[in-house]
Write a protein that holds these residues in place. Structure first.
Motif, PDB file in Angstrom:
ATOM      1  N   GLN A 278      50.790  35.595  43.394  1.00  0.00           N
ATOM      2  CA  GLN A 278      49.987  36.655  42.786  1.00  0.00           C
ATOM      3  C   GLN A 278      50.109  36.547  41.275  1.00  0.00           C
ATOM      4  OE1 GLN A 278      50.607  40.501  44.570  1.00  0.00           O
ATOM      5  NE2 GLN A 278      50.090  41.519  42.658  1.00  0.00           N
TER       6      GLN A 278
ATOM      7  N   ILE B  73      46.591  42.956  41.415  1.00  0.00           N
ATOM      8  CA  ILE B  73      45.427  42.525  42.190  1.00  0.00           C
ATOM      9  C   ILE B  73      44.247  43.452  41.881  1.00  0.00           C
ATOM     10  CG2 ILE B  73      44.466  42.185  44.496  1.00  0.00           C
ATOM     11  CD1 ILE B  73      47.224  41.396  45.452  1.00  0.00           C
TER      12      ILE B  73
ATOM     13  N   VAL C 247      43.713  43.159  50.465  1.00  0.00           N
ATOM     14  CA  VAL C 247      42.507  42.544  49.901  1.00  0.00           C
ATOM     15  C   VAL C 247      41.507  42.269  51.019  1.00  0.00           C
ATOM     16  CG1 VAL C 247      41.595  40.524  48.686  1.00  0.00           C
ATOM     17  CG2 VAL C 247      43.805  41.503  48.007  1.00  0.00           C
TER      18      VAL C 247
ATOM     19  N   PRO D 122      39.496  40.435  43.659  1.00  0.00           N
ATOM     20  CA  PRO D 122      40.227  39.406  42.934  1.00  0.00           C
ATOM     21  C   PRO D 122      39.647  38.005  43.139  1.00  0.00           C
ATOM     22  CG  PRO D 122      41.386  39.941  44.947  1.00  0.00           C
ATOM     23  CD  PRO D 122      40.221  40.896  44.838  1.00  0.00           C
TER      24      PRO D 122
ATOM     25  N   GLY E  62      44.606  37.122  39.824  1.00  0.00           N
ATOM     26  CA  GLY E  62      44.113  36.780  41.145  1.00  0.00           C
ATOM     27  C   GLY E  62      45.232  36.299  42.052  1.00  0.00           C
ATOM     28  N   VAL E  63      44.844  35.606  43.110  1.00  0.00           N
ATOM     29  CA  VAL E  63      45.798  35.191  44.133  1.00  0.00           C
ATOM     30  C   VAL E  63      45.539  33.740  44.529  1.00  0.00           C
ATOM     31  CG1 VAL E  63      46.681  35.659  46.464  1.00  0.00           C
ATOM     32  CG2 VAL E  63      45.871  37.560  45.046  1.00  0.00           C
TER      33      VAL E  63
ATOM     34  N   VAL F 289      40.347  34.394  44.226  1.00  0.00           N
ATOM     35  CA  VAL F 289      41.292  33.850  45.202  1.00  0.00           C
ATOM     36  C   VAL F 289      41.023  32.368  45.387  1.00  0.00           C
ATOM     37  CG1 VAL F 289      42.027  33.912  47.629  1.00  0.00           C
ATOM     38  CG2 VAL F 289      41.534  36.053  46.423  1.00  0.00           C
TER      39      VAL F 289
ATOM     40  N   ILE G 122      36.647  39.421  47.995  1.00  0.00           N
ATOM     41  CA  ILE G 122      37.167  38.447  47.033  1.00  0.00           C
ATOM     42  C   ILE G 122      36.065  37.667  46.339  1.00  0.00           C
ATOM     43  CG2 ILE G 122      39.305  38.121  48.353  1.00  0.00           C
ATOM     44  CD1 ILE G 122      38.164  35.369  49.235  1.00  0.00           C
TER      45      ILE G 122
END
Length: 179
Positions: free
Chosen positions: A17, A21, A120, A25, A62-63, A27, A123
């Motif tokens: 991460q 978030i 989440v 986000p 973001g992730v 991803v 995305i």
């Protein structure tokens, strides 16, 4: 880094991460590639895509989901066998088929479970692979936008990128004479 237990495939995936978030986000689903991510292989574009994604995520948040799906799901040893077949002229998909595997064995159900565990459900997906977006949608993750990755083409991966575009449906625009 966030670890997970109880994922559908039983593998050890991690989420990285970058900052808080956001509501929607950015991803990146990144499938493990020991040869490209760690050893800098020029046969693929995995390492440069991972670097690009981490830089983008570090700047904007973001992730990153780092998924244990080496070789489009066939595993490291089989991927190395596929490399040998590619050295004999087969493309990456034909090599998998020669080894009695499907073109792509990856299932993104665990990625969807990871995102849902993080809260989440919508995305912006950093990918050129339409299958990732389609699978996530089928598992309840809304892909609001698909943000393309760069094209990291070199003389060693041109054949690989062409195969990804032709057989994998990846959004890769290859202009002749630009290797």
């Amino acid at each position: 880094m966030v670890t997970f237990t109880g994922l559908g495939d039983g593998l050890e995936h991690v989420a990285v991460q970058f900052g808080p978030i956001a509501d929607i986000p950015l991803v990146r689903l990144h499938s493990e590639c020991l040869t490209g991510d760690v050893f800098g292989s020029a046969r693929c574009d995995c390492g440069p895509q991972l670097t690009e994604s981490m830089q983008l995520l570090a700047a904007s948040g973001g992730v990153l989901l780092y998924l244990r799906q080496e070789g489009r799901g066939i595993g490291l040893y089989n991927k190395l066998d596929a490399y040998r077949l590619q050295d004999q002229g087969l493309d990456t998909f034909a090599a998998n088929r020669e080894l009695n595997f499907s073109d792509d064995l990856r299932d993104y159900r665990s990625a969807a479970q990871m995102l849902q565990a993080l809260g989440v459900t919508r995305i912006r997906l950093h990918t050129n692979n339409p299958d990732k977006a389609a699978q996530l949608a089928s598992y309840g993750i809304e892909v609001v936008e698909q943000v393309r990755t760069g094209i990291f083409r070199n003389e060693n991966n041109d054949h690989y990128l062409r195969a990804k575009a032709e057989y994998g449906g990846h959004s890769i625009e290859l202009v002749e004479g630009t290797a």
